[in-house]
Design a protein around this motif. Structure first.
Motif, PDB file in Angstrom:
ATOM      1  N   TYR A 255     115.657-102.966 -32.472  1.00 29.52           N
ATOM      2  CA  TYR A 255     115.366-101.790 -31.659  1.00 29.52           C
ATOM      3  C   TYR A 255     113.884-101.780 -31.300  1.00 29.52           C
ATOM      4  CZ  TYR A 255     119.940-100.572 -33.375  1.00 29.52           C
ATOM      5  OH  TYR A 255     121.279-100.622 -33.668  1.00 29.52           O
ATOM      6  N   THR A 256     113.589-101.164 -30.177  1.00 29.47           N
ATOM      7  CA  THR A 256     112.224-101.140 -29.698  1.00 29.47           C
ATOM      8  C   THR A 256     111.970 -99.838 -28.954  1.00 29.47           C
ATOM      9  OG1 THR A 256     110.579-102.367 -28.395  1.00 29.47           O
ATOM     10  CG2 THR A 256     112.804-102.245 -27.496  1.00 29.47           C
ATOM     11  N   LYS A 257     110.699 -99.465 -28.830  1.00 29.23           N
ATOM     12  CA  LYS A 257     110.359 -98.300 -28.021  1.00 29.23           C
ATOM     13  C   LYS A 257     110.461 -98.660 -26.543  1.00 29.23           C
ATOM     14  CE  LYS A 257     107.348 -95.793 -31.209  1.00 29.23           C
ATOM     15  NZ  LYS A 257     105.988 -95.232 -31.416  1.00 29.23           N
ATOM     16  N   LEU A 258     111.046 -97.766 -25.776  1.00 24.82           N
ATOM     17  CA  LEU A 258     111.189 -97.978 -24.342  1.00 24.82           C
ATOM     18  C   LEU A 258     109.916 -97.502 -23.654  1.00 24.82           C
ATOM     19  CD1 LEU A 258     113.107 -98.977 -22.138  1.00 24.82           C
ATOM     20  CD2 LEU A 258     114.035 -96.654 -21.990  1.00 24.82           C
TER      21      LEU A 258
ATOM     22  N   ARG B 290     106.309 -96.063 -23.021  1.00 25.26           N
ATOM     23  CA  ARG B 290     105.646 -94.916 -23.640  1.00 25.26           C
ATOM     24  C   ARG B 290     106.549 -93.690 -23.734  1.00 25.26           C
ATOM     25  NH1 ARG B 290     102.916 -95.359 -18.526  1.00 25.26           N
ATOM     26  NH2 ARG B 290     103.480 -93.671 -17.111  1.00 25.26           N
ATOM     27  N   THR B 291     107.841 -93.843 -23.426  1.00 26.70           N
ATOM     28  CA  THR B 291     108.762 -92.713 -23.593  1.00 26.70           C
ATOM     29  C   THR B 291     108.904 -92.361 -25.067  1.00 26.70           C
ATOM     30  OG1 THR B 291     110.779 -94.057 -23.850  1.00 26.70           O
ATOM     31  CG2 THR B 291     110.099 -93.499 -21.598  1.00 26.70           C
ATOM     32  N   GLY B 292     108.732 -93.363 -25.930  1.00 19.86           N
ATOM     33  CA  GLY B 292     108.921 -93.127 -27.350  1.00 19.86           C
ATOM     34  C   GLY B 292     110.366 -93.237 -27.783  1.00 19.86           C
ATOM     35  N   MET B 293     111.300 -93.335 -26.834  1.00 18.50           N
ATOM     36  CA  MET B 293     112.706 -93.458 -27.191  1.00 18.50           C
ATOM     37  C   MET B 293     112.976 -94.830 -27.789  1.00 18.50           C
ATOM     38  SD  MET B 293     114.823 -91.580 -24.104  1.00 18.50           S
ATOM     39  CE  MET B 293     114.350 -92.789 -22.865  1.00 18.50           C
ATOM     40  N   GLN B 294     113.718 -94.864 -28.874  1.00 19.76           N
ATOM     41  CA  GLN B 294     114.121 -96.120 -29.495  1.00 19.76           C
ATOM     42  C   GLN B 294     115.396 -96.619 -28.824  1.00 19.76           C
ATOM     43  OE1 GLN B 294     112.818 -98.044 -32.015  1.00 19.76           O
ATOM     44  NE2 GLN B 294     110.985 -96.781 -32.154  1.00 19.76           N
TER      45      GLN B 294
ATOM     46  N   GLY C  73     108.425 -98.604 -19.569  1.00 25.88           N
ATOM     47  CA  GLY C  73     109.607 -99.250 -20.114  1.00 25.88           C
ATOM     48  C   GLY C  73     110.208-100.195 -19.089  1.00 25.88           C
TER      49      GLY C  73
ATOM     50  N   ASN D 273     111.662-104.687 -22.482  1.00 27.90           N
ATOM     51  CA  ASN D 273     112.074-103.933 -23.660  1.00 27.90           C
ATOM     52  C   ASN D 273     113.567-104.081 -23.935  1.00 27.90           C
ATOM     53  OD1 ASN D 273     109.939-101.371 -22.414  1.00 27.90           O
ATOM     54  ND2 ASN D 273     109.427-102.746 -24.090  1.00 27.90           N
TER      55      ASN D 273
END
Length: 378
Positions: free
Chosen positions: A3-6, A8-12, A196, A252
């Motif tokens: 899993y990764t951050k999308l 700068r949204t911060g969503m994983q 992202g 991403n």
């Protein structure tokens, strides 16, 4: 699954997402079982591109009970016209369709709302003001967490990023566009600016997995002085394709499209594949220039006034070069309209992001499938 951050949204997000485009027309039980299996396998990012009611109802059933576990996208401007995909910038139509998407997916919000399929600056400049305002309003209302843009032209996508409203970019990244002009600049900008990056079409619309064949591009499309020919050698695997895409700067999420559980399993082999299986280095020499003019069966060319499923015609035509036309008779007969119904209006070619000569391919398909008597009673 990783899993990764999308951006700068911060969503994983899972590094492997699933594009649900090819679920259109599949039996509901196939759609539901494939989506549920993907969720159980750790996939969290799903792209919902179409807006046909039956398609949305089937996809919605697949996510029932799992909405809290996934990130869902939608595309503002992807509508349908008499059952066919139809891209529009009409604000009332866009908004009404978006709300129907929410209702049929059984959710109050979309995680990423894409400004859909912008491939020319003319398209953006003509529609951007009210269209972007609508997207921003939907976000302010809490119906979209973040905004994205999807497209196939790096220069146009780069221009839209300049508006400052886009958090995610969806762009084709695959072996066949390895040397695409300006692609690397766009990918680098996304990485630098924390945008992202969702890489679509890692299999080139399936072309890279065909097994054998030659891609030809005339010189007027290459921008050079010579025509370009690339031979796709047999044996390219889904793992190699995904490994290439995942390795590119800024990416991403990689977004393979699947139609059934078996294709999902083939795509997810990348999760546990060893370095030898992932190695794509020997393939790069085949794609040292950008390949244009090749259909990836995305159907952005629709709607067709003659109701031809252009993507399916091109897919069958490509398959016929390797398998022979006779073995594809049943699939051709099942289409809503034959290639010979083409009126050569040219509307499809203006919409195509890859510069495909659609009229010529329809003529070729009609000759192959119909002149030989294969089309039967169509």
């Amino acid at each position: 699954m990783r899993y990764t951050k999308l951006g700068r949204t911060g969503m994983q997000a899972s590094v492997i997402g699933i594009g649900l485009e090819h679920m259109l027309g599949q039996p509901r039980e196939t759609v539901v079982s494939t989506i549920r299996q993907a969720v159980e396998d750790g996939v969290t990012y799903f792209d919902v591109v179409y807006s046909m009611s039956d398609y949305l109802d089937d996809v919605g059933a697949g996510f029932r009970g799992n909405r809290h576990r996934v990130l869902l996208t939608s595309h503002l401007g992807s509508t349908d016209k008499k059952g066919q995909y139809h891209k529009t910038r009409g604000l009332k139509r866009c908004e009404a369709t978006f709300h129907d998407v929410l209702a049929r997916l059984g959710t109050d919000y979309i995680d990423v709302l894409f400004l859909h399929n912008f491939n020319t600056l003319k398209d953006w400049e003509r529609s951007s003001r009210g269209y972007l305002d609508l997207a921003l309003r939907l976000r302010e209302q809490g119906k979209a967490r973040y905004l994205g843009v999807s497209g196939h032209n790096a220069g146009t996508v780069d221009r839209i990023i300049n508006e400052g409203a886009v958090h995610v970019v969806m762009f084709p990244v695959n072996l066949s566009n390895h040397a695409m002009r300006r692609r690397q600049d766009l990918l680098s900008r996304c990485a630098h600016d924390g945008i992202g990056l969702v890489a679509m079409k890692p299999f080139g619309g399936g072309k890279l997995l065909n097994g054998r064949g030659t891609i030809r591009v005339p010189k007027y499309q290459t921008g050079g002085s010579e025509a370009f020919k690339a031979k796709i050698r047999p044996g390219i695997t889904p793992v190699q394709c995904l490994s290439y895409t995942m390795s590119q700067i800024g990416v991403n999420v990689t977004l393979p499209g699947v139609r059934k559980p078996q294709e999902l399993e083939a795509a997810l082999e990348i999760v546990e594949a060893d370095q030898k299986a992932r190695d794509f280095s020997q393939r790069l020499a085949d794609f040292d220039r950008y390949v244009e003019g090749e259909c990836t069966y995305c159907n952005h060319c629709l709607p067709c006034p003659a109701y031809i499923d252009i993507g399916q015609v091109n897919r069958l035509l490509d398959e016929a070069r390797f398998l022979g036309a006779a073995g594809l008779q049943e699939a051709y007969q099942a289409m809503p309209a034959p290639a010979s119904a083409c009126t050569a209006c040219g509307a499809c070619e203006t919409r195509c992001p890859f510069g495909v000569d659609v009229i010529e391919t329809m003529e070729g398909a009609a000759t192959l499938f119909e002149d030989a008597g294969i089309a039967g009673t169509l």
